[in-house]
Design a protein around this motif. Structure first.
Motif, PDB file in Angstrom:
ATOM      1  N   PRO A  87       0.812  -1.226   0.000  1.00  0.00           N
ATOM      2  CA  PRO A  87       0.000   0.000   0.000  1.00  0.00           C
ATOM      3  C   PRO A  87       0.840   1.269   0.000  1.00  0.00           C
ATOM      4  O   PRO A  87       0.428   2.290  -0.568  1.00  0.00           O
ATOM      5  CB  PRO A  87      -0.849  -0.117   1.270  1.00  0.00           C
ATOM      6  CG  PRO A  87      -0.195  -1.145   2.103  1.00  0.00           C
ATOM      7  CD  PRO A  87       0.561  -2.047   1.185  1.00  0.00           C
ATOM      8  N   CYS A  90       1.746   2.111  -3.523  1.00  0.00           N
ATOM      9  CA  CYS A  90       0.560   2.644  -4.212  1.00  0.00           C
ATOM     10  C   CYS A  90       0.313   4.099  -3.839  1.00  0.00           C
ATOM     11  O   CYS A  90       0.073   4.940  -4.719  1.00  0.00           O
ATOM     12  CB  CYS A  90      -0.669   1.799  -3.890  1.00  0.00           C
ATOM     13  SG  CYS A  90      -0.627   0.152  -4.616  1.00  0.00           S
ATOM     14  N   VAL A  91       0.373   4.416  -2.568  1.00  0.00           N
ATOM     15  CA  VAL A  91       0.144   5.791  -2.121  1.00  0.00           C
ATOM     16  C   VAL A  91       1.242   6.722  -2.652  1.00  0.00           C
ATOM     17  O   VAL A  91       0.961   7.829  -3.127  1.00  0.00           O
ATOM     18  CB  VAL A  91       0.037   5.874  -0.581  1.00  0.00           C
ATOM     19  CG1 VAL A  91       0.071   7.306  -0.087  1.00  0.00           C
ATOM     20  CG2 VAL A  91      -1.216   5.165  -0.106  1.00  0.00           C
ATOM     21  N   TRP A  94       0.692   7.415  -6.260  1.00  0.00           N
ATOM     22  CA  TRP A  94      -0.440   8.323  -6.411  1.00  0.00           C
ATOM     23  C   TRP A  94       0.000   9.764  -6.127  1.00  0.00           C
ATOM     24  O   TRP A  94      -0.322  10.684  -6.871  1.00  0.00           O
ATOM     25  CB  TRP A  94      -1.569   7.891  -5.472  1.00  0.00           C
ATOM     26  CG  TRP A  94      -2.729   8.817  -5.434  1.00  0.00           C
ATOM     27  CD1 TRP A  94      -3.559   9.164  -6.473  1.00  0.00           C
ATOM     28  CD2 TRP A  94      -3.184   9.546  -4.295  1.00  0.00           C
ATOM     29  NE1 TRP A  94      -4.516  10.050  -6.033  1.00  0.00           N
ATOM     30  CE2 TRP A  94      -4.315  10.304  -4.700  1.00  0.00           C
ATOM     31  CE3 TRP A  94      -2.766   9.615  -2.965  1.00  0.00           C
ATOM     32  CZ2 TRP A  94      -5.001  11.122  -3.833  1.00  0.00           C
ATOM     33  CZ3 TRP A  94      -3.459  10.423  -2.098  1.00  0.00           C
ATOM     34  CH2 TRP A  94      -4.562  11.163  -2.537  1.00  0.00           C
ATOM     35  N   HIS A 100      -3.346   6.363 -10.930  1.00  0.00           N
ATOM     36  CA  HIS A 100      -4.630   5.917 -10.418  1.00  0.00           C
ATOM     37  C   HIS A 100      -4.730   4.397 -10.580  1.00  0.00           C
ATOM     38  O   HIS A 100      -4.217   3.829 -11.546  1.00  0.00           O
ATOM     39  CB  HIS A 100      -5.772   6.617 -11.150  1.00  0.00           C
ATOM     40  CG  HIS A 100      -5.765   8.097 -10.916  1.00  0.00           C
ATOM     41  ND1 HIS A 100      -6.248   8.663  -9.764  1.00  0.00           N
ATOM     42  CD2 HIS A 100      -5.296   9.120 -11.659  1.00  0.00           C
ATOM     43  CE1 HIS A 100      -6.100   9.971  -9.811  1.00  0.00           C
ATOM     44  NE2 HIS A 100      -5.507  10.280 -10.964  1.00  0.00           N
ATOM     45  N   PHE A 101      -5.389   3.754  -9.632  1.00  0.00           N
ATOM     46  CA  PHE A 101      -5.493   2.300  -9.612  1.00  0.00           C
ATOM     47  C   PHE A 101      -6.940   1.874  -9.780  1.00  0.00           C
ATOM     48  O   PHE A 101      -7.869   2.590  -9.406  1.00  0.00           O
ATOM     49  CB  PHE A 101      -4.925   1.758  -8.295  1.00  0.00           C
ATOM     50  CG  PHE A 101      -3.468   2.079  -8.109  1.00  0.00           C
ATOM     51  CD1 PHE A 101      -2.495   1.274  -8.675  1.00  0.00           C
ATOM     52  CD2 PHE A 101      -3.072   3.197  -7.392  1.00  0.00           C
ATOM     53  CE1 PHE A 101      -1.154   1.574  -8.527  1.00  0.00           C
ATOM     54  CE2 PHE A 101      -1.738   3.506  -7.232  1.00  0.00           C
ATOM     55  CZ  PHE A 101      -0.769   2.689  -7.800  1.00  0.00           C
ATOM     56  N   SER A 102      -7.116   0.667 -10.301  1.00  0.00           N
ATOM     57  CA  SER A 102      -8.462   0.131 -10.506  1.00  0.00           C
ATOM     58  C   SER A 102      -9.113  -0.187  -9.162  1.00  0.00           C
ATOM     59  O   SER A 102      -8.440  -0.279  -8.128  1.00  0.00           O
ATOM     60  CB  SER A 102      -8.395  -1.140 -11.359  1.00  0.00           C
ATOM     61  OG  SER A 102      -7.756  -2.172 -10.631  1.00  0.00           O
ATOM     62  N   ARG A 103     -10.398  -0.390  -9.199  1.00  0.00           N
ATOM     63  CA  ARG A 103     -11.147  -0.733  -7.982  1.00  0.00           C
ATOM     64  C   ARG A 103     -10.627  -2.036  -7.377  1.00  0.00           C
ATOM     65  O   ARG A 103     -10.514  -2.163  -6.168  1.00  0.00           O
ATOM     66  CB  ARG A 103     -12.628  -0.850  -8.332  1.00  0.00           C
ATOM     67  CG  ARG A 103     -13.520  -1.066  -7.149  1.00  0.00           C
ATOM     68  CD  ARG A 103     -14.996  -1.035  -7.595  1.00  0.00           C
ATOM     69  NE  ARG A 103     -15.878  -1.034  -6.465  1.00  0.00           N
ATOM     70  CZ  ARG A 103     -16.343  -2.148  -5.906  1.00  0.00           C
ATOM     71  NH1 ARG A 103     -16.024  -3.315  -6.380  1.00  0.00           N
ATOM     72  NH2 ARG A 103     -17.156  -2.062  -4.864  1.00  0.00           N
ATOM     73  N   LYS A 106      -7.403  -1.416  -5.534  1.00  0.00           N
ATOM     74  CA  LYS A 106      -7.686  -0.708  -4.285  1.00  0.00           C
ATOM     75  C   LYS A 106      -8.258  -1.652  -3.232  1.00  0.00           C
ATOM     76  O   LYS A 106      -7.870  -1.593  -2.056  1.00  0.00           O
ATOM     77  CB  LYS A 106      -8.655   0.444  -4.528  1.00  0.00           C
ATOM     78  CG  LYS A 106      -8.053   1.591  -5.303  1.00  0.00           C
ATOM     79  CD  LYS A 106      -9.093   2.661  -5.582  1.00  0.00           C
ATOM     80  CE  LYS A 106      -8.541   3.754  -6.463  1.00  0.00           C
ATOM     81  NZ  LYS A 106      -9.579   4.732  -6.839  1.00  0.00           N
ATOM     82  N   VAL A 109      -5.503  -3.824  -1.849  1.00  0.00           N
ATOM     83  CA  VAL A 109      -4.657  -3.057  -0.930  1.00  0.00           C
ATOM     84  C   VAL A 109      -5.358  -2.889   0.411  1.00  0.00           C
ATOM     85  O   VAL A 109      -4.716  -2.979   1.474  1.00  0.00           O
ATOM     86  CB  VAL A 109      -4.273  -1.700  -1.560  1.00  0.00           C
ATOM     87  CG1 VAL A 109      -3.626  -0.785  -0.539  1.00  0.00           C
ATOM     88  CG2 VAL A 109      -3.349  -1.913  -2.736  1.00  0.00           C
ATOM     89  N   VAL A 110      -6.653  -2.685   0.407  1.00  0.00           N
ATOM     90  CA  VAL A 110      -7.418  -2.566   1.663  1.00  0.00           C
ATOM     91  C   VAL A 110      -7.298  -3.854   2.470  1.00  0.00           C
ATOM     92  O   VAL A 110      -7.089  -3.821   3.689  1.00  0.00           O
ATOM     93  CB  VAL A 110      -8.898  -2.215   1.384  1.00  0.00           C
ATOM     94  CG1 VAL A 110      -9.759  -2.414   2.621  1.00  0.00           C
ATOM     95  CG2 VAL A 110      -9.015  -0.787   0.889  1.00  0.00           C
TER      96      VAL A 110
END
Length: 146
Positions: A87, A90-91, A94, A100-103, A106, A109-110
C-alpha cells in the motif's frame, strides 16, 4: 542458502551481517562491470550523478532499515512490515506520479492494510525503536521500488 550457511550456528558462524551485505554489493558491481565489458548486457545508460547519489542513499537506507528492523523486532513483525510496502508504494505513486489504480487493486490493498493492522496490534514483541526502523525501512524501500 549461502547466507544461511555462512551465518548459522551449524555453518561457518559468520557474524558480520553488514560486511556480508557489502560483499553482496561488491559482487553485484563486479558482475555488472564484467557483463558490460564482455557485451552480455546492454550498453550502460548515463544517469546524472545527483540521481545516482539519491538512489544510492535511499537504497542504503532501505537495507540498513530492514536489517535494524529484523534485529529489533520479531520475525513476524518484520515480515508484516515488508507486506505493508504494497500500500505504501501505491500511495507514493499516487502522490508522486498521480497514478490511479483500478477498484480491484484498491480492494486488494485494503485487504493487505487490514491484515497488517491486525498483525501489528496482535504482535506483542514490537518496541518504539523497532517500529521506527520498520517505518523507515518501508518508506525507503518503497521509494527505491518506484
Amino acid at each position: 542458502m549461502a547466507n544461511k550457511l555462512l551465518m548459522s550456528n551449524n555453518g561457518y558462524v559468520f557474524t558480520f551481517a553488514s560486511t556480508l551485505t557489502g560483499f553482496h554489493f561488491a559482487v553485484t558491481a563486479l558482475v555488472g562491470i564484467l557483463s558490460n565489458a564482455t557485451g552480455y548486457s546492454a550498453s550502460s545508460k548515463h544517469v546524472p550523478m545527483w540521481e545516482l547519489l539519491w538512489f544510492s542513499m535511499v537504497a542504503n537506507l532501505s537495507i540498513t532499515g530492514m536489517n535494524f528492523s529484523l534485529m529489533l523486532n520479531s520475525v513476524g513483525f518484520y515480515q508484516i512490515s515488508k507486506l505493508s510496502m504494497i500500500p505504501v508504494v501505491c500511495v507514493m505513486e499516487w502522490i508522486l506520479h498521480n497514478k490511479h489504480f483500478s477498484r480491484e487493486v484498491k480492494m486488494s490493498v485494503v485487504v493487505v492494510v487490514i491484515g497488517v493492522g491486525i498483525c501489528t496490534v496482535s504482535d506483542v514483541k514490537v518496541n518504539l525503536k523497532g517500529f521506527t526502523c520498520a517505518c523507515l525501512a518501508v518508506l525507503s524501500t518503497s521509494l527505491q521500488q518506484i
